[in-house]
Design an enzyme around this catalytic site. Structure first.
Site, PDB file in Angstrom:
ATOM      1  N   ARG A 244       0.836  -1.202   0.000  1.00  0.00           N
ATOM      2  CA  ARG A 244       0.000   0.000   0.000  1.00  0.00           C
ATOM      3  C   ARG A 244       0.874   1.256   0.000  1.00  0.00           C
ATOM      4  O   ARG A 244       1.828   1.344   0.773  1.00  0.00           O
ATOM      5  CB  ARG A 244      -0.934   0.002   1.223  1.00  0.00           C
ATOM      6  CG  ARG A 244      -2.207  -0.789   0.963  1.00  0.00           C
ATOM      7  CD  ARG A 244      -3.150  -0.768   2.145  1.00  0.00           C
ATOM      8  NE  ARG A 244      -2.907  -1.897   3.026  1.00  0.00           N
ATOM      9  CZ  ARG A 244      -2.543  -1.802   4.292  1.00  0.00           C
ATOM     10  NH1 ARG A 244      -2.391  -0.615   4.844  1.00  0.00           N
ATOM     11  NH2 ARG A 244      -2.343  -2.876   5.004  1.00  0.00           N
TER      12      ARG A 244
ATOM     13  N   CYS B 194       0.764 -10.681   9.767  1.00  0.00           N
ATOM     14  CA  CYS B 194       1.053 -11.323  11.062  1.00  0.00           C
ATOM     15  C   CYS B 194       0.351 -12.663  11.191  1.00  0.00           C
ATOM     16  O   CYS B 194      -0.007 -13.094  12.290  1.00  0.00           O
ATOM     17  CB  CYS B 194       0.656 -10.421  12.216  1.00  0.00           C
ATOM     18  SG  CYS B 194       1.710  -8.979  12.374  1.00  0.00           S
TER      19      CYS B 194
HETATM   20  C1  SPV Z   1      -3.654  -6.010   4.274  1.00  0.00           C
HETATM   21  O1  SPV Z   1      -2.562  -5.479   4.007  1.00  0.00           O
HETATM   22  O2  SPV Z   1      -4.157  -5.975   5.399  1.00  0.00           O
HETATM   23  C2  SPV Z   1      -4.379  -6.722   3.231  1.00  0.00           C
HETATM   24  C3  SPV Z   1      -4.037  -6.473   1.863  1.00  0.00           C
HETATM   25  O3  SPV Z   1      -5.275  -7.437   3.544  1.00  0.00           O
HETATM   26  S1  SPV Z   1      -4.447  -4.867   1.399  1.00  0.00           S
HETATM   27  O4  SPV Z   1      -5.449  -4.968   0.372  1.00  0.00           O
HETATM   28  O5  SPV Z   1      -3.205  -4.280   0.926  1.00  0.00           O
HETATM   29  O6  SPV Z   1      -4.954  -4.148   2.534  1.00  0.00           O
END
Ligand code: SPV
Ligand code: MN
Length: 647
Positions: free
Chosen positions: A99, A286
């Site tokens: 992200r 985690c």
């Molecule tokens: C997380 O990072 O908590 C995920 C993947 O489940 S995301 O779509 O990047 O949030």
């Protein structure tokens, strides 16, 4: 000011239909003609007017439509076919393997209270950015329009959402992870009175555009915008983008009656035919998927939405019906059911950012299989011994590499996942990545103390966010997705778990879990974990028995701990293992100084938050003073037998 409407300039369903008539071919026109809700038509038309796709494809979720999406993904090169039928690989750019928190913004007026962790931008400025980057971004691309329910159709906690994207990979992922709901969409939107909108384009999908990539979330108009990026956590905003809107709904609209959590949902079998449902939070990376799969029946591994039902129980649904799971460390030993989907024929899987060998077979770190000599991975060509420009070895797969699959492939997927009434949930767990302080399991003595367990999660950072390293607090494992003030969210937790509408025998059991304690933290000299991955089945089984008053406990200042005899029995029964007293002593001895330091860390951090309930500080202070008393009386290190003698 609604940027989508301001920029698209479509205000009425007639204008929307006129635009569709000029943009859509007869087949797509016939499909969109079935959608009648004026607001839905206007929203889609505004996204088309803004992004100016050369074609629009209306996805009804039919097998035929899904096939078209799979084909576009391959033709565009967003996915490549792997050796196993139904398996494909998608690579995100090397610089976008998680992200992009630094480029993620809430659209907010200056007076709006926004999470202190997040970036913000006023609507006028955000609209300019959206205009600069999204105007015409889909020229030469096809916009795929998808209609989804985040949760079973008809469920009080489910939310309708549109996914409008030029990425066939994202649309393909949405089909695996969410319930396509073309036929029910109008009705659901009319019932609920709202829907979420997500607009995304990968643009030219080039490394040089990544600095200009953005994720915008508009809480007021429940709309997300993402451009020049492809990682699903940034682009499939049905997931965490809409999770944030669901958090807002729980905190601000239905405070005390609803929660929206970063939690797995799993069922634990107990004596007789009993299944007890558990929802558990853990920060990204985690082991949440592994814990979810450690139950006997599975509903979800990432998100949970819950409410208090008429009968006085807490009900939970999963807004998703698939897994976007981290694959690092997934292997036959710890995750046999997931491995079956990944390695045996017959399932549809989108892999991302793993290594593909010359036989088009996927490989990843920690799969306990032989490592190939060479292949292609997240950074391009890879061979054994390859290093990066800092002379560090490049792993075969990125730590945040993922597999995307529909949960119906899993042998333990529960039919209850489709129940709009949700599952009666008795157990709530909170875990992090804590190498040296808390025991493997402890139960809060009161709902308030349970809320504080969630507030105090700490974790070593993981690979899910670009550019973040070190140790950090991870309140409820949900903090990155809480749009408003943390104090408001905390207040909603206190109000929910203390709601007098929750009746016996449905009172929640709220617990902390930690399976990252190391030998070093307990007098040893290695960083090996105490115990093994599969032990989590025992901690869950113990909580299941606790929820039905079938086990005793040791009462301590941090909460109630399991008794040794109950655990030895469960270790034998559940995973056929001996459980030595020496291991129990290492795992359940309280190191008061460490725990007090942990409490002080929380007190210091929370003092700076706005709107924070005083209750948190009272509970932390009471725990601290009880620990100090004990330390005075018994010493720093308190073995379980001290508490056993008090029973
Ligand atoms: C997380 O990072 O908590 C995920 C993947 O489940 S995301 O779509 O990047 O949030
Ligand atoms: Mn997650």
């Amino acid at each position: 000011m609604d940027p989508l409407h301001t920029l698209g300039k479509i205000s009425s369903p007639d204008q929307a239909r006129n635009l569709f008539a000029s943009k859509l071919d007869s087949i797509q026109s016939a499909k969109i003609a079935k959608i009648k809700h004026p607001d839905v038509l206007v929203r889609i038309a505004n996204a088309i007017a803004l992004c100016r796709p050369s074609k629009v494809f209306i996805n009804t979720g039919s097998e035929e439509d899904k096939d078209v999406i799979r084909k576009i993904a391959i033709e565009k090169g967003e996915e490549r076919a792997l050796a196993m039928a139904g398996h494909t690989i998608h690579f995100d750019l090397a610089g976008e393997q998680g992200r992009i928190v630094d480029r993620t913004y809430y659209i907010a007026e200056p007076e709006d209270l926004v999470s202190s962790l997040a970036n913000r931008m006023p609507p006028e400025k955000a609209a300019k950015e959206i205009e600069n980057h999204m105007s015409g971004i889909m020229e030469n691309l096809t916009m795929i329009v998808g209609f989804y329910m985040r949760g079973p159709v008809g469920s009080p906690a489910a939310n309708p959402a549109l996914e409008l994207t030029s990425s066939a990979y994202i649309s393909h992922s949405a089909e695996l992870l969410y319930r396509s709901a073309f036929d029910d969409f109008d009705h659901e939107v009319a019932q609920k009175g709202y829907f979420f909108t997500n607009v995304h384009s990968e643009g030219l999908n080039r490394t040089e555009d990544l600095p200009h990539a953005r994720v915008f979330m508009d809480r007021k108009y429940q709309t997300t915008y993402a451009w020049k990026c492809t990682y699903a956590g940034n682009t499939l905003l049905l997931k965490k983008g809409n999770h944030r809107f669901a958090v807002d709904k729980a905190v601000y609209r239905n405070r005390g009656r609803e929660l929206s959590e970063h939690m797995f949902i799993t069922g634990i079998n107990g004596p007789g035919d009993r299944t007890t449902w558990c929802a558990g939070a853990a920060p990204s990376g985690c082991g949440k998927t592994t814990t979810a799969m450690a139950g006997n029946v599975f509903i979800g591994d990432d998100l949970a939405q819950m409410w208090i039902a008429q009968d006085g129980s807490i009900r939970t649904i999963n807004p998703e019906n698939g897994i976007f799971g981290i694959v690092e460390g997934v292997n036959v030993e710890g995750d046999p059911l997931l491995m079956k989907v990944l390695r045996q024929p017959g399932c549809e899987v989108i892999w991302s950012n793993i290594l593909v060998d010359e036989n088009f077979k996927p490989h990843w770190v920690g799969n306990m299989e032989p490592v190939p000599e060479k292949g292609i991975n997240f950074q391009g060509e890879w061979h054994q011994g390859k290093t990066n420009d800092k002379a560090e070895p490049i792993p075969i797969s990125h730590p945040n590499s993922r597999c995307t699959l529909a949960s119906e492939n899993l042998d333990n997927y529960s039919p209850e996942a489709a129940n709009p009434e949700g599952v009666v949930t008795r157990i709530f767990t909170y875990s992090g990545r804590d190498a040296d302080t808390m025991p493997p399991v402890w139960v809060a003595k009161t709902p308030d103390a349970g809320v504080v367990i969630g507030a105090c999660i700490v974790s070593a950072t993981t690979a899910t966010e670009v550019g973040v390293t070190g140790i950090k607090r991870a309140p409820w494992a949900n903090a990155p997705f809480i749009p408003g003030a943390l104090g408001d969210y905390m207040d909603a937790q206190f109000k929910f778990f203390n709601n007098p509408d929750i009746k016996e025998p449905f009172k929640p059991v709220i617990a902390g879990l930690n399976y990252f304690l190391t030998h070093r933290a307990r007098g040893g000299d290695s960083d090996k974990l105490l115990g093994e991955k599969q032990d989590v089945k025992v901690w869950l089984a113990w909580l299941e028995r606790y929820a039905h008053n079938e086990v005793g406990y040791l009462s301590t200042p941090i909460g109630n701990l399991p008794c040794y005899n109950d655990l030895t029995e469960l270790f034998k029964q559940i995973i056929d293992k001996d459980y030595p007293r020496s291991l129990y002593d290492m795992q359940f001895t309280l190191y008061t100084v460490k725990i007090i330091q942990r409490i002080e860390l929380q007190e210091k951090a929370y003092v700076n938050e706005e709107h924070l309930p005083e209750k948190l500080f009272k509970i932390l202070a009471a725990q601290k003073s009880a620990l100090l008393d004990l330390k005075e009386k018994v010493g720093d290190v308190i073995m379980p037998d001290y508490f056993e003698n008090l029973i």
